[in-house]
Design a protein around this motif. Sequence first.
Motif, PDB file in Angstrom:
ATOM      1  N   ARG A 107      25.385  40.766  52.137  1.00 19.97           N
ATOM      2  CA  ARG A 107      25.859  39.389  52.146  1.00 19.97           C
ATOM      3  C   ARG A 107      24.955  38.557  51.289  1.00 19.97           C
ATOM      4  O   ARG A 107      23.742  38.675  51.430  1.00 19.97           O
ATOM      5  CB  ARG A 107      25.816  38.831  53.560  1.00 19.97           C
ATOM      6  CG  ARG A 107      27.061  39.123  54.305  1.00 19.97           C
ATOM      7  CD  ARG A 107      27.122  38.270  55.520  1.00 19.97           C
ATOM      8  NE  ARG A 107      28.459  38.407  56.109  1.00 19.97           N
ATOM      9  CZ  ARG A 107      28.816  37.801  57.223  1.00 19.97           C
ATOM     10  NH1 ARG A 107      27.969  37.015  57.845  1.00 19.97           N
ATOM     11  NH2 ARG A 107      30.009  37.957  57.696  1.00 19.97           N
ATOM     12  N   PRO A 108      25.456  37.662  50.467  1.00 20.98           N
ATOM     13  CA  PRO A 108      26.871  37.560  50.141  1.00 20.98           C
ATOM     14  C   PRO A 108      27.272  38.671  49.163  1.00 20.98           C
ATOM     15  O   PRO A 108      26.427  39.355  48.624  1.00 20.98           O
ATOM     16  CB  PRO A 108      26.962  36.187  49.471  1.00 20.98           C
ATOM     17  CG  PRO A 108      25.627  35.985  48.840  1.00 20.98           C
ATOM     18  CD  PRO A 108      24.636  36.693  49.710  1.00 20.98           C
ATOM     19  N   GLY A 109      28.575  38.806  49.004  1.00 19.90           N
ATOM     20  CA  GLY A 109      29.074  39.740  47.998  1.00 19.90           C
ATOM     21  C   GLY A 109      29.740  40.966  48.548  1.00 19.90           C
ATOM     22  O   GLY A 109      30.029  41.920  47.803  1.00 19.90           O
ATOM     23  N   LYS A 110      30.058  40.967  49.823  1.00 22.27           N
ATOM     24  CA  LYS A 110      30.604  42.156  50.495  1.00 22.27           C
ATOM     25  C   LYS A 110      31.807  42.793  49.783  1.00 22.27           C
ATOM     26  O   LYS A 110      31.863  44.006  49.639  1.00 22.27           O
ATOM     27  CB  LYS A 110      30.966  41.779  51.930  1.00 22.27           C
ATOM     28  CG  LYS A 110      31.497  42.924  52.762  1.00 22.27           C
ATOM     29  CD  LYS A 110      31.579  42.544  54.213  1.00 22.27           C
ATOM     30  CE  LYS A 110      32.663  41.527  54.472  1.00 22.27           C
ATOM     31  NZ  LYS A 110      33.603  41.861  55.537  1.00 22.27           N
ATOM     32  N   PRO A 111      32.803  42.027  49.298  1.00 20.62           N
ATOM     33  CA  PRO A 111      33.980  42.697  48.716  1.00 20.62           C
ATOM     34  C   PRO A 111      33.824  43.165  47.262  1.00 20.62           C
ATOM     35  O   PRO A 111      34.801  43.532  46.632  1.00 20.62           O
ATOM     36  CB  PRO A 111      35.076  41.610  48.786  1.00 20.62           C
ATOM     37  CG  PRO A 111      34.501  40.492  49.567  1.00 20.62           C
ATOM     38  CD  PRO A 111      33.027  40.580  49.414  1.00 20.62           C
ATOM     39  N   ASN A 128      33.709  33.531  46.138  1.00 20.45           N
ATOM     40  CA  ASN A 128      32.818  32.465  46.590  1.00 20.45           C
ATOM     41  C   ASN A 128      31.691  32.261  45.568  1.00 20.45           C
ATOM     42  O   ASN A 128      31.047  33.236  45.151  1.00 20.45           O
ATOM     43  CB  ASN A 128      32.228  32.822  47.962  1.00 20.45           C
ATOM     44  CG  ASN A 128      33.172  32.449  49.082  1.00 20.45           C
ATOM     45  OD1 ASN A 128      33.728  31.359  49.083  1.00 20.45           O
ATOM     46  ND2 ASN A 128      33.366  33.356  50.024  1.00 20.45           N
ATOM     47  N   SER A 192      28.171  31.341  51.532  1.00 18.17           N
ATOM     48  CA  SER A 192      28.503  31.793  50.179  1.00 18.17           C
ATOM     49  C   SER A 192      29.428  30.827  49.423  1.00 18.17           C
ATOM     50  O   SER A 192      29.644  30.990  48.230  1.00 18.17           O
ATOM     51  CB  SER A 192      29.110  33.194  50.205  1.00 18.17           C
ATOM     52  OG  SER A 192      30.231  33.222  51.015  1.00 18.17           O
TER      53      SER A 192
HETATM   54  O1  MOO Z   1      29.727  37.189  52.283  1.00 16.80           O
HETATM   55 MO1  MOO Z   1      31.083  36.905  51.056  1.00 16.80          MO
HETATM   56  O2  MOO Z   1      30.533  38.292  50.391  1.00 16.80           O
HETATM   57  O3  MOO Z   1      30.177  36.452  49.695  1.00 16.80           O
HETATM   58  O4  MOO Z   1      31.073  35.257  51.484  1.00 16.80           O
END
Ligand code: MOO
Length: 227
Positions: A107-111, A128, A192
Amino acid sequence: MYPQPKVSIIVTGKELQVPGMPLQYGQVYESNSFTLAAALQTAGISDVSICYADDDLEQLTDILNNTLSASDVVLLTGGVSVGDYDFVVKAAEACDVKTIFHKVKQRPGKPLFFGKQKEKVVFGLPGNPSSVLTCFYQYVLLVLESLTRRSVQLKREEATLKNQYNKTHQFVHFLKGFYDGDTVEILEAQESYRLRSFAKANCLIELGEASRVYQPGENVFFYLLPV
Ligand code: MOO
Ligand SMILES: Nc1nc2c(c(=O)[nH]1)N[C@H]1C(S)=C(S)[C@@H](COP(=O)(O)OP(=O)(O)OC[C@H]3O[C@@H](n4cnc5c(N)ncnc54)[C@H](O)[C@@H]3O)O[C@H]1N2
């Protein structure tokens, strides 16, 4: 002479409005193209083009196909998660981009999506604004370092943590922080969708997967941002 890769940014999302224009209900100002273009420029990448796509699989596939033929690296932003209007992964498949990975435990950046079409590299950066930049610094710079044969990755360092932080999720975290030359502070506004912490930050603090309370005085790893 160092190689100069051609980088294309494809901004996806029909809710996005050009900065300066009035916002209609449901719209947000488009910022990812600006932050990415600035981060690319800082990394010495000057051959950058930007285009925009709606949340439409056919249109996105056409744009990605054209962009791939003219670029070494394609950075898509948004539309990479699992919503009904998230078409990046499907468009990549339709363009014969081989999925190397989709989703990371961070996190952030999961996908985050990463794929290749022969030598061409495709990143689907989660929309995001803070996720986009974090994934750029942690992943895209790695690829750019290899393509440009220049040292552009962030340097990993270790310092003492200044403030307490309660880490409640079992994901690796990259938190916006401030390094004063001695200690590192975890800043406020880490969500995020918020960029305020990035505006103040000069580093990304890495916290491991386990959920626990971090105490002031502990040693943590961090990556210095190019500011
Ligand atoms: O955690 Mo998401 O990956 O950026 O909001
Ligand atoms: N069912 C699930 N839903 C979501 C998950 C999940 O794992 N399962 N992950 C969440 C996380 S974490 C993120 S991050 C987002 C990323 O999703 P997308 O990549 O599909 O991003 P969008 O939905 O298109 O946009 C997210 C957010 O960011 C705004 N945005 C998008 N592009 C821009 C831009 N160029 N400039 C400024 N702001 C932008 C967009 O309007 C949205 O508000 O998925 C979660 N959901």
